[in-house]
Design a protein around this motif. Structure first.
Motif, PDB file in Angstrom:
ATOM      1  N   VAL A 109       6.526  29.688  13.632  1.00  0.00           N
ATOM      2  CA  VAL A 109       6.165  31.102  13.512  1.00  0.00           C
ATOM      3  C   VAL A 109       7.119  31.956  14.332  1.00  0.00           C
ATOM      4  CG1 VAL A 109       4.362  32.813  13.947  1.00  0.00           C
ATOM      5  CG2 VAL A 109       3.755  30.531  13.106  1.00  0.00           C
ATOM      6  N   TRP A 110       7.697  32.947  13.687  1.00  0.00           N
ATOM      7  CA  TRP A 110       8.602  33.876  14.356  1.00  0.00           C
ATOM      8  C   TRP A 110       7.865  34.595  15.489  1.00  0.00           C
ATOM      9  CZ3 TRP A 110      13.345  33.184  12.670  1.00  0.00           C
ATOM     10  CH2 TRP A 110      14.360  34.058  13.087  1.00  0.00           C
ATOM     11  N   GLY A 111       8.458  34.644  16.654  1.00  0.00           N
ATOM     12  CA  GLY A 111       7.826  35.325  17.782  1.00  0.00           C
ATOM     13  C   GLY A 111       6.640  34.552  18.298  1.00  0.00           C
ATOM     14  N   ASP A 112       5.489  35.217  18.337  1.00  0.00           N
ATOM     15  CA  ASP A 112       4.258  34.598  18.831  1.00  0.00           C
ATOM     16  C   ASP A 112       3.192  34.656  17.742  1.00  0.00           C
ATOM     17  OD1 ASP A 112       2.650  33.808  21.498  1.00  0.00           O
ATOM     18  OD2 ASP A 112       1.401  35.065  20.227  1.00  0.00           O
ATOM     19  N   PRO A 113       2.474  33.555  17.500  1.00  0.00           N
ATOM     20  CA  PRO A 113       1.492  33.531  16.410  1.00  0.00           C
ATOM     21  C   PRO A 113       0.347  34.524  16.570  1.00  0.00           C
ATOM     22  CG  PRO A 113       2.016  31.301  17.142  1.00  0.00           C
ATOM     23  CD  PRO A 113       2.627  32.232  18.138  1.00  0.00           C
ATOM     24  N   TYR A 136      -6.134  22.032  14.270  1.00  0.00           N
ATOM     25  CA  TYR A 136      -4.860  22.717  14.529  1.00  0.00           C
ATOM     26  C   TYR A 136      -4.794  23.204  15.970  1.00  0.00           C
ATOM     27  CZ  TYR A 136      -6.951  27.436  13.948  1.00  0.00           C
ATOM     28  OH  TYR A 136      -7.698  28.584  14.077  1.00  0.00           O
ATOM     29  N   THR A 137      -3.567  23.307  16.453  1.00  0.00           N
ATOM     30  CA  THR A 137      -3.268  23.755  17.810  1.00  0.00           C
ATOM     31  C   THR A 137      -2.221  24.861  17.732  1.00  0.00           C
ATOM     32  OG1 THR A 137      -3.706  21.553  18.711  1.00  0.00           O
ATOM     33  CG2 THR A 137      -2.395  23.048  20.077  1.00  0.00           C
ATOM     34  N   VAL A 138      -2.356  25.854  18.596  1.00  0.00           N
ATOM     35  CA  VAL A 138      -1.420  26.974  18.638  1.00  0.00           C
ATOM     36  C   VAL A 138      -0.560  26.869  19.891  1.00  0.00           C
ATOM     37  CG1 VAL A 138      -1.172  29.487  18.670  1.00  0.00           C
ATOM     38  CG2 VAL A 138      -3.074  28.429  17.406  1.00  0.00           C
ATOM     39  N   ILE A 139       0.752  26.942  19.697  1.00  0.00           N
ATOM     40  CA  ILE A 139       1.692  26.944  20.819  1.00  0.00           C
ATOM     41  C   ILE A 139       2.308  28.339  20.883  1.00  0.00           C
ATOM     42  CG2 ILE A 139       3.841  26.011  21.742  1.00  0.00           C
ATOM     43  CD1 ILE A 139       1.722  23.934  19.375  1.00  0.00           C
ATOM     44  N   PRO A 140       2.050  29.099  21.954  1.00  0.00           N
ATOM     45  CA  PRO A 140       2.543  30.473  22.016  1.00  0.00           C
ATOM     46  C   PRO A 140       4.061  30.542  22.094  1.00  0.00           C
ATOM     47  CG  PRO A 140       1.635  29.821  24.136  1.00  0.00           C
ATOM     48  CD  PRO A 140       1.322  28.713  23.187  1.00  0.00           C
ATOM     49  N   GLY A 141       4.605  31.680  21.663  1.00  0.00           N
ATOM     50  CA  GLY A 141       6.053  31.873  21.690  1.00  0.00           C
ATOM     51  C   GLY A 141       6.418  33.198  22.338  1.00  0.00           C
ATOM     52  N   ILE A 142       7.694  33.390  22.572  1.00  0.00           N
ATOM     53  CA  ILE A 142       8.196  34.645  23.140  1.00  0.00           C
ATOM     54  C   ILE A 142       8.310  35.660  22.009  1.00  0.00           C
ATOM     55  CG2 ILE A 142      10.152  35.757  24.280  1.00  0.00           C
ATOM     56  CD1 ILE A 142      10.699  33.071  25.665  1.00  0.00           C
ATOM     57  N   SER A 143       7.585  36.752  22.118  1.00  0.00           N
ATOM     58  CA  SER A 143       7.519  37.733  21.030  1.00  0.00           C
ATOM     59  C   SER A 143       8.740  38.640  21.023  1.00  0.00           C
ATOM     60  CB  SER A 143       6.258  38.586  21.177  1.00  0.00           C
ATOM     61  OG  SER A 143       6.386  39.430  22.309  1.00  0.00           O
ATOM     62  N   SER A 144       8.934  39.328  19.907  1.00  0.00           N
ATOM     63  CA  SER A 144      10.008  40.325  19.826  1.00  0.00           C
ATOM     64  C   SER A 144       9.766  41.462  20.811  1.00  0.00           C
ATOM     65  CB  SER A 144      10.110  40.875  18.399  1.00  0.00           C
ATOM     66  OG  SER A 144       8.921  41.532  18.019  1.00  0.00           O
ATOM     67  N   VAL A 145       8.493  41.708  21.133  1.00  0.00           N
ATOM     68  CA  VAL A 145       8.168  42.752  22.115  1.00  0.00           C
ATOM     69  C   VAL A 145       8.711  42.374  23.489  1.00  0.00           C
ATOM     70  CG1 VAL A 145       6.302  43.984  23.263  1.00  0.00           C
ATOM     71  CG2 VAL A 145       6.135  43.476  20.815  1.00  0.00           C
ATOM     72  N   ALA A 146       8.474  41.124  23.899  1.00  0.00           N
ATOM     73  CA  ALA A 146       9.005  40.661  25.182  1.00  0.00           C
ATOM     74  C   ALA A 146      10.528  40.648  25.172  1.00  0.00           C
ATOM     75  CB  ALA A 146       8.464  39.267  25.493  1.00  0.00           C
ATOM     76  N   THR A 147      11.119  40.245  24.042  1.00  0.00           N
ATOM     77  CA  THR A 147      12.576  40.215  23.943  1.00  0.00           C
ATOM     78  C   THR A 147      13.164  41.618  24.004  1.00  0.00           C
ATOM     79  OG1 THR A 147      12.411  38.213  22.591  1.00  0.00           O
ATOM     80  CG2 THR A 147      14.497  39.386  22.539  1.00  0.00           C
ATOM     81  N   LEU A 148      12.509  42.573  23.352  1.00  0.00           N
ATOM     82  CA  LEU A 148      12.965  43.964  23.401  1.00  0.00           C
ATOM     83  C   LEU A 148      13.039  44.456  24.848  1.00  0.00           C
ATOM     84  CD1 LEU A 148      13.464  46.676  21.683  1.00  0.00           C
ATOM     85  CD2 LEU A 148      11.071  47.158  22.242  1.00  0.00           C
ATOM     86  N   ALA A 149      11.973  44.220  25.601  1.00  0.00           N
ATOM     87  CA  ALA A 149      11.940  44.668  26.994  1.00  0.00           C
ATOM     88  C   ALA A 149      13.028  43.988  27.814  1.00  0.00           C
ATOM     89  CB  ALA A 149      10.563  44.400  27.594  1.00  0.00           C
ATOM     90  N   ALA A 150      13.208  42.692  27.586  1.00  0.00           N
ATOM     91  CA  ALA A 150      14.229  41.967  28.339  1.00  0.00           C
ATOM     92  C   ALA A 150      15.628  42.472  28.020  1.00  0.00           C
ATOM     93  CB  ALA A 150      14.120  40.472  28.039  1.00  0.00           C
ATOM     94  N   ARG A 151      15.906  42.703  26.741  1.00  0.00           N
ATOM     95  CA  ARG A 151      17.244  43.148  26.355  1.00  0.00           C
ATOM     96  C   ARG A 151      17.571  44.538  26.923  1.00  0.00           C
ATOM     97  NH1 ARG A 151      17.782  38.371  25.337  1.00  0.00           N
ATOM     98  NH2 ARG A 151      18.431  37.535  23.319  1.00  0.00           N
ATOM     99  N   TRP A 240      17.672  42.608   4.644  1.00  0.00           N
ATOM    100  CA  TRP A 240      16.386  42.639   5.337  1.00  0.00           C
ATOM    101  C   TRP A 240      16.635  43.114   6.764  1.00  0.00           C
ATOM    102  CZ3 TRP A 240      15.565  39.529   9.713  1.00  0.00           C
ATOM    103  CH2 TRP A 240      16.547  38.561   9.949  1.00  0.00           C
ATOM    104  N   ILE A 241      15.569  43.534   7.417  1.00  0.00           N
ATOM    105  CA  ILE A 241      15.669  43.921   8.814  1.00  0.00           C
ATOM    106  C   ILE A 241      14.315  43.718   9.483  1.00  0.00           C
ATOM    107  CG2 ILE A 241      15.088  46.359   8.449  1.00  0.00           C
ATOM    108  CD1 ILE A 241      17.233  46.978  10.634  1.00  0.00           C
ATOM    109  N   MET A 242      14.351  43.274  10.729  1.00  0.00           N
ATOM    110  CA  MET A 242      13.163  43.237  11.576  1.00  0.00           C
ATOM    111  C   MET A 242      13.517  43.995  12.847  1.00  0.00           C
ATOM    112  SD  MET A 242      11.260  39.546  11.174  1.00  0.00           S
ATOM    113  CE  MET A 242      12.559  38.574  11.907  1.00  0.00           C
ATOM    114  N   ASP A 243      12.760  45.037  13.140  1.00  0.00           N
ATOM    115  CA  ASP A 243      13.053  45.832  14.330  1.00  0.00           C
ATOM    116  C   ASP A 243      11.770  46.201  15.054  1.00  0.00           C
ATOM    117  OD1 ASP A 243      12.364  47.500  12.192  1.00  0.00           O
ATOM    118  OD2 ASP A 243      13.500  49.195  12.966  1.00  0.00           O
ATOM    119  N   THR A 244      11.911  46.523  16.305  1.00  0.00           N
ATOM    120  CA  THR A 244      10.802  46.849  17.194  1.00  0.00           C
ATOM    121  C   THR A 244      11.303  47.913  18.148  1.00  0.00           C
ATOM    122  OG1 THR A 244      10.064  44.544  17.104  1.00  0.00           O
ATOM    123  CG2 THR A 244       9.131  45.887  18.847  1.00  0.00           C
TER     124      THR A 244
END
Length: 262
Positions: A109-113, A136-151, A240-244
């Protein structure tokens, strides 16, 4: 019993994979990939790159053509519900056909589920039908929101203040007046252009975590046109584009902020 792993893989940078995510990928026998068509093949290619680097050599990948969503429908929620049901139909069939009773399958899953993603809802829909069974088990991920802030090297919130995560559709309806930091996702129509008269800064990012990453930040009236143009050109180039982005009110006295509320 079958096991499904819903693995958050971050915003595109392989370096954003957590240790938990890489361990989960090594457990999976079968990866189920949603194919969004030729224009968005990059999204499949990035997942394939991750599987080549972290999955077991004997893993299998099953591509399922993602159904098209009716974006012209008057009822947005109903259109999304219909689209999710179609996804559930296809993925249920794929799991039944390709994952043995004791097998381990995975969705990357892209980002965080947990953040603006349909996978959890689709999986629950499949289980509710009671035609196939799995845990099923969910493994969290680094979201585009967190990446935006970091960048942009910023915090999402300021001292003692909340921040809001919302969609472009909701922002277009109204600019929230009770919060000064607003993260916007899924904005296909650049709703921020409605608020160039407000005293706002914007921190925008597209294709975050990938080689195509684009960042623009500044006072909204000064950079809004540049963001719209850059976004249009990037979408035409890639298909295509994905932006935040984060909209941030410039600091004002608390009394002034209260006075501006309707």
């Amino acid at each position: 019993m079958r096991t499904i792993l819903i693995i958050g893989i971050g915003a595109g940078d392989p370096g954003q994979l957590t240790l938990a995510a890489t361990e989960a990928m090594r457990r999976a026998d079968v990866f189920f990939l949603l194919d969004k068509g030729a224009e968005k093949h990059d999204l499949i290619a990035l997942r394939q790159e991750l599987m080549a680097g972290f999955a077991r050599p004997d893993h299998r990948a099953v591509e399922v053509r993602d159904p098209d969503r009716d974006r012209s429908a008057d009822g947005y929620v109903r259109a999304v519900d219909d689209w999710r049901r179609e996804r559930a139909d296809l993925l249920e069939a794929a799991i039944a056909e390709h994952l043995p009773d004791d097998g381990c399958g995975a969705f990357l899953v892209w980002g965080d589920p947990a953040l603006y993603d349909s996978t959890l809802a689709v999986v629950e829909d499949i289980l509710a039908r009671q035609r196939i069974t799995f845990t099923y088990t969910v493994i969290p991920g680094i979201s585009s929101v967190a990446t935006l802030a970091a960048r942009h090297r910023i915090g999402l919130n300021r001292v003692g203040r909340p921040f809001l995560v919302t969609t472009g559709r909701r922002l277009a309806a109204q600019l929230p007046h009770d919060v000064d930091d607003i993260v916007v996702m899924l904005d296909a129509h650049c709703a921020f252009t409605q608020y160039v008269d407000e005293d706002l800064d914007i921190f925008w990012g597209a294709y975050l975590g990938t080689a195509d990453e684009i960042l623009i930040a500044g006072y909204l009236p000064d950079v809004a046109e540049c963001i719209v143009r850059t976004r249009r050109e990037a979408r035409e180039r890639k298909g295509w584009i994905m932006d935040t982005y984060l909209l941030r009110r410039r600091d004002r006295p608390i009394s002034a902020r209260a006075a501006s509320r309707p």
